[in-house]
Design a protein around this motif. Structure first.
Motif, PDB file in Angstrom:
ATOM      1  N   UNK A 129       0.830  -1.207   0.000  1.00 41.70           N
ATOM      2  CA  UNK A 129       0.000   0.000   0.000  1.00 41.70           C
ATOM      3  C   UNK A 129       0.865   1.258   0.000  1.00 41.70           C
ATOM      4  N   UNK A 130       1.897   1.296   0.829  1.00 45.15           N
ATOM      5  CA  UNK A 130       2.746   2.491   0.876  1.00 45.15           C
ATOM      6  C   UNK A 130       3.509   2.682  -0.434  1.00 45.15           C
ATOM      7  N   UNK A 131       4.041   1.586  -0.974  1.00 48.55           N
ATOM      8  CA  UNK A 131       4.785   1.697  -2.233  1.00 48.55           C
ATOM      9  C   UNK A 131       3.865   2.129  -3.373  1.00 48.55           C
ATOM     10  N   UNK A 132       2.662   1.537  -3.434  1.00 52.64           N
ATOM     11  CA  UNK A 132       1.708   1.897  -4.491  1.00 52.64           C
ATOM     12  C   UNK A 132       1.291   3.360  -4.375  1.00 52.64           C
ATOM     13  N   UNK A 133       1.061   3.821  -3.151  1.00 52.04           N
ATOM     14  CA  UNK A 133       0.627   5.208  -2.947  1.00 52.04           C
ATOM     15  C   UNK A 133       1.717   6.179  -3.408  1.00 52.04           C
ATOM     16  N   UNK A 134       2.947   5.948  -2.962  1.00 55.12           N
ATOM     17  CA  UNK A 134       4.035   6.871  -3.299  1.00 55.12           C
ATOM     18  C   UNK A 134       4.303   6.911  -4.798  1.00 55.12           C
ATOM     19  N   UNK A 135       4.348   5.749  -5.426  1.00 58.72           N
ATOM     20  CA  UNK A 135       4.628   5.720  -6.860  1.00 58.72           C
ATOM     21  C   UNK A 135       3.475   6.289  -7.672  1.00 58.72           C
ATOM     22  N   UNK A 136       2.256   5.963  -7.273  1.00 51.52           N
ATOM     23  CA  UNK A 136       1.093   6.472  -8.003  1.00 51.52           C
ATOM     24  C   UNK A 136       1.039   7.986  -7.947  1.00 51.52           C
ATOM     25  N   UNK A 138       3.405  10.218  -7.664  1.00 49.98           N
ATOM     26  CA  UNK A 138       4.400  10.878  -8.511  1.00 49.98           C
ATOM     27  C   UNK A 138       4.062  10.706  -9.991  1.00 49.98           C
ATOM     28  N   UNK A 139       3.776   9.472 -10.402  1.00 54.20           N
ATOM     29  CA  UNK A 139       3.464   9.219 -11.814  1.00 54.20           C
ATOM     30  C   UNK A 139       2.200   9.950 -12.224  1.00 54.20           C
ATOM     31  N   UNK A 140       1.172   9.887 -11.371  1.00 47.00           N
ATOM     32  CA  UNK A 140      -0.091  10.571 -11.652  1.00 47.00           C
ATOM     33  C   UNK A 140       0.134  12.075 -11.790  1.00 47.00           C
ATOM     34  N   UNK A 141       0.890  12.657 -10.859  1.00 45.68           N
ATOM     35  CA  UNK A 141       1.142  14.103 -10.905  1.00 45.68           C
ATOM     36  C   UNK A 141       1.916  14.490 -12.160  1.00 45.68           C
ATOM     37  N   UNK A 194      13.412   5.968  -2.796  1.00 41.23           N
ATOM     38  CA  UNK A 194      14.485   5.819  -1.832  1.00 41.23           C
ATOM     39  C   UNK A 194      15.646   6.789  -2.081  1.00 41.23           C
ATOM     40  N   UNK A 195      15.931   7.069  -3.340  1.00 38.07           N
ATOM     41  CA  UNK A 195      17.010   7.996  -3.653  1.00 38.07           C
ATOM     42  C   UNK A 195      16.600   9.418  -3.257  1.00 38.07           C
ATOM     43  N   UNK A 196      17.381  10.114  -2.417  1.00 30.40           N
ATOM     44  CA  UNK A 196      17.007  11.476  -1.998  1.00 30.40           C
ATOM     45  C   UNK A 196      16.807  12.435  -3.168  1.00 30.40           C
ATOM     46  N   UNK A 197      17.666  12.335  -4.173  1.00 31.74           N
ATOM     47  CA  UNK A 197      17.528  13.230  -5.317  1.00 31.74           C
ATOM     48  C   UNK A 197      16.254  12.976  -6.089  1.00 31.74           C
ATOM     49  N   UNK A 198      15.956  11.731  -6.342  1.00 31.71           N
ATOM     50  CA  UNK A 198      14.730  11.378  -7.061  1.00 31.71           C
ATOM     51  C   UNK A 198      13.506  11.749  -6.223  1.00 31.71           C
ATOM     52  N   UNK A 199      13.612  11.560  -4.904  1.00 36.20           N
ATOM     53  CA  UNK A 199      12.482  11.886  -4.033  1.00 36.20           C
ATOM     54  C   UNK A 199      12.193  13.390  -4.056  1.00 36.20           C
ATOM     55  N   UNK A 200      13.242  14.193  -4.031  1.00 35.61           N
ATOM     56  CA  UNK A 200      13.030  15.648  -4.097  1.00 35.61           C
ATOM     57  C   UNK A 200      12.381  16.038  -5.425  1.00 35.61           C
ATOM     58  N   UNK A 201      12.800  15.385  -6.487  1.00 32.71           N
ATOM     59  CA  UNK A 201      12.170  15.638  -7.782  1.00 32.71           C
ATOM     60  C   UNK A 201      10.697  15.231  -7.741  1.00 32.71           C
ATOM     61  N   UNK A 202      10.419  14.113  -7.066  1.00 32.94           N
ATOM     62  CA  UNK A 202       9.030  13.676  -6.906  1.00 32.94           C
ATOM     63  C   UNK A 202       8.206  14.689  -6.136  1.00 32.94           C
ATOM     64  N   UNK A 203       8.771  15.243  -5.062  1.00 38.62           N
ATOM     65  CA  UNK A 203       8.065  16.296  -4.313  1.00 38.62           C
ATOM     66  C   UNK A 203       7.727  17.473  -5.230  1.00 38.62           C
ATOM     67  N   UNK A 204       8.687  17.866  -6.049  1.00 38.12           N
ATOM     68  CA  UNK A 204       8.484  19.004  -6.944  1.00 38.12           C
ATOM     69  C   UNK A 204       7.366  18.719  -7.948  1.00 38.12           C
ATOM     70  N   UNK A 205       7.337  17.500  -8.465  1.00 42.40           N
ATOM     71  CA  UNK A 205       6.301  17.132  -9.432  1.00 42.40           C
ATOM     72  C   UNK A 205       4.922  17.186  -8.783  1.00 42.40           C
ATOM     73  N   UNK A 206       4.809  16.637  -7.561  1.00 44.88           N
ATOM     74  CA  UNK A 206       3.515  16.648  -6.868  1.00 44.88           C
ATOM     75  C   UNK A 206       3.109  18.073  -6.514  1.00 44.88           C
TER      76      UNK A 206
END
Length: 430
Positions: A129-136, A138-141, A194-206
């Protein structure tokens, strides 16, 4: 259906040795991926996620019975009060069938949260559930942001009703904004990606997708969440003194701004400038004055309606119809869970909402002050950020009706699973 291996059973409680894929966890992950897709809606505002929710409930019951697992019913007291209040109000007011459907939705969402709470026995559920939520999220946004920039209105939900604000596949910009704000804190709590750089990019996208919704409520709740997240993180890392000092400093700064800065700021002029600027500002902050006035009118009319009626309530989802029947000058839904519960479910429902709030608060505090078992901590490294969603949704409930948001009950189920796993670990150690 295979189940997660368990070890060290004590009093019928198993702590998962390691996550292992199974049908129930996979279905819950898939259902979580479907949460944003509410449009086009089916009969009774149903969505594809509802089919997944019902299937997960059935699978969860079958699994629990087969394995003879102890089933906890988190939030049962509060939901019972809401259901009884709604049922009693519908009975005394002879409300239509639609009111009964609202009560059924209450029970369905509670069953979904209870099913997710079985994650205390199956680590794979929490992981899926947590993995699906986080990935969805970012991809959705990312997809929706590109569609918004390109101008694919059929996908972004931009319509004349909301101007240039995007509602995406939620049908409402505020609902879309709320889901995305909650998703940010889920990502931060689970540290996904998990990667901090990718995660920050994900935050920006959302954050970009949130901006395109033009939801003032989403921005407000995001600010509330960020302040609380900073405060609680200071508490976790440096102790209660640092946490209290941060909270006090924040409160002092807010007080100074309210007392000395806000009186010198002409919000009306700023709104006028926003209304004449780019379309997104025009349709969001530029119309905030009208929105605030409308909500104040709704609260005033709703309060008068309650005082003129009785303590039984008018029936679930009956606020607008009741205002129309009384020839109120402004006929709208409550857009406020606290007022809507009092009006539609009476004092019984209001007590139920209070009990639900207390149950959520207690679990959030446990996530803030407690320590998760190692296996769960690997999936949710910062559970205190998951707890921040509680006050964020409580704030949102002041200007939305969030009790039937599917992502709210998904979060409640995850919180229950983590707190129960924490209690199981403490019981095992003792």
């Amino acid at each position: 259906m295979t189940t997660t291996e368990t070890a060290d059973r004590t009093d019928g409680i198993g702590i998962p040795a390691r996550p292992r894929g199974d049908l129930l966890a996979a279905m819950m992950g898939l259902t979580t991926c479907l949460l944003p897709f509410l449009v086009p809606a089916g009969p009774g505002n149903t969505a594809p996620a509802d089919l997944g929710i019902m299937l997960c409930i059935v699978l969860a019951v079958l699994w629990a019975v087969r394995e003879q697992l102890p089933i906890k019913l988190p939030y049962i007291a509060g939901v019972t009060g809401l259901v009884l209040g709604g049922a009693f109000a519908a009975f005394v007011t002879d409300a239509p069938v639609g009111a009964a459907l609202v009560v059924i939705q209450d029970l369905l969402l509670l069953a979904w949260a209870v099913s997710l709470a079985l994650g205390r026995h199956n680590l794979a559920i929490v992981g899926a559930v947590t993995l699906a939520w986080c990935r969805t999220a970012v991809v959705y946004s990312a997809v929706m942001s590109v569609a918004y920039l390109v101008g694919i209105n059929a996908l972004t939900g931009v319509s004349a009703k909301d101007g240039v604000r995007a509602s995406y596949t939620f049908g409402d910009p505020n609902l879309a904004g709320n889901y995305l704000v909650i998703s940010l804190f889920v990502m931060a709590a689970c540290q996904h990606p998990r990667s901090p750089g990718v995660r920050r990019l994900g935050y920006l996208v959302v954050l970009t997708a949130i901006g395109f919704t033009g939801s003032n409520g989403a921005m407000l709740t995001l600010l509330v969440g960020l302040v609380l997240a900073f405060t609680v993180t200071r508490y976790r890392r440096q102790g209660p003194v640092a946490g209290l000092a941060t909270l006090a400093a924040t409160a002092l700064l807010a007080g100074l701004m309210i007392a000395f800065v806000m009186p010198r700021v002409d919000l009306g002029q700023i709104r006028e400038q926003a209304a004449g600027s780019i379309p997104l500002l025009r349709d969001s902050f530029g119309r905030s004055g009208n929105s605030s006035h409308e909500r104040a009118t709704i609260v005033r009319e709703g309060t008068n309606l309650f005082l003129e009626g009785d303590a039984a309530g008018f029936g679930p989802a009956r606020t607008k119809a009741t205002l129309a029947a009384t020839q109120a000058p402004y006929v709208k839904e409550a857009h406020n869970d606290y007022l809507a519960t009092l009006l539609e479910r009476g004092l019984i429902g209001a007590i139920g909402l209070l009990l639900l709030g207390v149950a959520v608060l207690v679990r959030c505090i446990r996530l803030v002050v407690g320590t998760l078992p190692k296996a769960y901590a690997e999936l949710v490294p910062r559970p205190w950020l998951l707890a921040i969603i509680g006050p964020v949704m409580a704030t949102a409930a002041g200007f939305y009706e969030v009790l039937h948001f599917r992502h709210l009950w998904t979060w409640l189920g995850l919180v229950a699973a983590l707190v129960l796993a924490m209690q199981d670990e403490q019981r095992k150690a003792s």
